[in-house]
Motif scaffolding. Structure first.
Motif, mmCIF file in Angstrom:
data_model
loop_
_atom_site.group_PDB
_atom_site.id
_atom_site.type_symbol
_atom_site.label_atom_id
_atom_site.label_comp_id
_atom_site.label_asym_id
_atom_site.label_seq_id
_atom_site.Cartn_x
_atom_site.Cartn_y
_atom_site.Cartn_z
ATOM 1 N N LEU A 7 -2.471 -0.372 -9.542
ATOM 2 C CA LEU A 7 -2.148 -0.253 -8.124
ATOM 3 C C LEU A 7 -1.494 1.095 -7.807
ATOM 4 N N THR A 8 -0.513 1.496 -8.608
ATOM 5 C CA THR A 8 0.171 2.760 -8.314
ATOM 6 C C THR A 8 -0.751 3.951 -8.517
ATOM 7 N N ILE A 9 -1.616 3.879 -9.509
ATOM 8 C CA ILE A 9 -2.575 4.976 -9.724
ATOM 9 C C ILE A 9 -3.551 5.058 -8.560
ATOM 10 N N ALA A 10 -4.027 3.888 -8.094
ATOM 11 C CA ALA A 10 -4.953 3.881 -6.947
ATOM 12 C C ALA A 10 -4.271 4.427 -5.700
ATOM 13 N N LEU A 11 -3.031 4.021 -5.456
ATOM 14 C CA LEU A 11 -2.305 4.532 -4.294
ATOM 15 C C LEU A 11 -2.078 6.034 -4.392
ATOM 16 N N MET A 12 -1.810 6.526 -5.596
ATOM 17 C CA MET A 12 -1.615 7.962 -5.774
ATOM 18 C C MET A 12 -2.913 8.712 -5.466
ATOM 19 N N VAL A 13 -4.036 8.238 -5.984
ATOM 20 C CA VAL A 13 -5.318 8.900 -5.739
ATOM 21 C C VAL A 13 -5.653 8.867 -4.248
ATOM 22 N N ILE A 14 -5.475 7.715 -3.619
ATOM 23 C CA ILE A 14 -5.736 7.609 -2.176
ATOM 24 C C ILE A 14 -4.812 8.549 -1.415
ATOM 25 N N GLY A 15 -3.559 8.634 -1.841
ATOM 26 C CA GLY A 15 -2.618 9.549 -1.194
ATOM 27 C C GLY A 15 -3.075 10.990 -1.279
ATOM 28 N N PHE A 16 -3.565 11.401 -2.451
ATOM 29 C CA PHE A 16 -4.071 12.767 -2.585
ATOM 30 C C PHE A 16 -5.308 12.999 -1.721
ATOM 31 N N ALA A 39 7.886 -6.944 -9.383
ATOM 32 C CA ALA A 39 7.457 -6.359 -8.122
ATOM 33 C C ALA A 39 5.996 -5.961 -8.216
ATOM 34 N N LEU A 40 5.283 -6.094 -7.115
ATOM 35 C CA LEU A 40 3.887 -5.701 -7.078
ATOM 36 C C LEU A 40 3.762 -4.190 -7.185
ATOM 37 N N LEU A 41 4.666 -3.489 -6.524
ATOM 38 C CA LEU A 41 4.646 -2.027 -6.553
ATOM 39 C C LEU A 41 5.915 -1.560 -7.255
ATOM 40 N N ARG A 42 5.806 -1.310 -8.534
ATOM 41 C CA ARG A 42 6.972 -0.869 -9.301
ATOM 42 C C ARG A 42 6.694 0.527 -9.853
ATOM 43 N N PRO A 43 7.722 1.274 -10.185
ATOM 44 C CA PRO A 43 7.522 2.639 -10.672
ATOM 45 C C PRO A 43 7.005 2.667 -12.110
ATOM 46 N N ALA A 44 5.727 2.456 -12.262
ATOM 47 C CA ALA A 44 5.100 2.475 -13.584
ATOM 48 C C ALA A 44 3.628 2.837 -13.397
ATOM 49 N N TRP A 45 2.961 3.133 -14.489
ATOM 50 C CA TRP A 45 1.546 3.492 -14.444
ATOM 51 C C TRP A 45 0.702 2.224 -14.415
ATOM 52 N N THR A 46 0.636 1.586 -13.264
ATOM 53 C CA THR A 46 -0.180 0.388 -13.095
ATOM 54 C C THR A 46 -1.433 0.761 -12.312
#
Length: 139
Positions: free
Chosen positions: A14-23, A5-12
């Motif tokens: 993409l997920t780090i960037a989405l988390m920062v953008i979310g904050f 999956a492109l968006l999987r529950p791991a420290w990738t």
């Protein structure tokens, strides 16, 4: 076939960037993304299970909203009121039919998923047994 999956529950990245953008945009979104990264692997329900869970959680809200949206008062025109009532009954019957079709499709996709899983497991076991039968057993 190995699918990732492109968006999987791991420290990738993409997920780090989405988390920062979310904050940056709205801090609860960042928290949601952080929770997904940390605990997302525990949320391994199928799409049908998610739908049924959401229906149990929000089904009464939907029914209450639908009932509140129905006009209860008469317009004073008996012919129009009768037509409106018959149309509302027809639409409600169509909605029930669509809900049944959706549930049937969910059952169908679940059966397909189970069959695919069974096929993959059987293939694994055949390959495993073929590999072990040619060599010496390891204890």
């Amino acid at each position: 076939m190995n699918e990732t999956a492109l968006l999987r529950p791991a420290w990738t990245p993409l997920t780090i960037a989405l988390m920062v953008i979310g904050f940056v945009v709205f801090w609860p979104l960042g928290l949601v993304m952080l929770a997904y990264i940390i605990w997302g692997d525990r949320l391994n329900m199928s799409r049908g299970e998610w739908k049924r869970s959401a229906e149990r959680a929000f089904g009464s809200c939907k029914r209450n909203m639908r009932q509140a949206a129905e006009p209860m008062a008469s317009t004073g025109n008996a012919a129009f009121d009768e037509w409106r009532r018959s149309e509302m009954e027809r639409i409600e019957a169509e909605r029930r039919k669509l809900d049944e079709m959706r549930a049937e499709f969910d059952r169908y996709t679940d059966e397909l998923r189970k069959a695919r899983d069974r096929e993959e497991f059987d293939r694994f076991m055949r390959e495993r047994n073929n590999g072990n039968s040619g060599g010496t057993s390891q204890d």
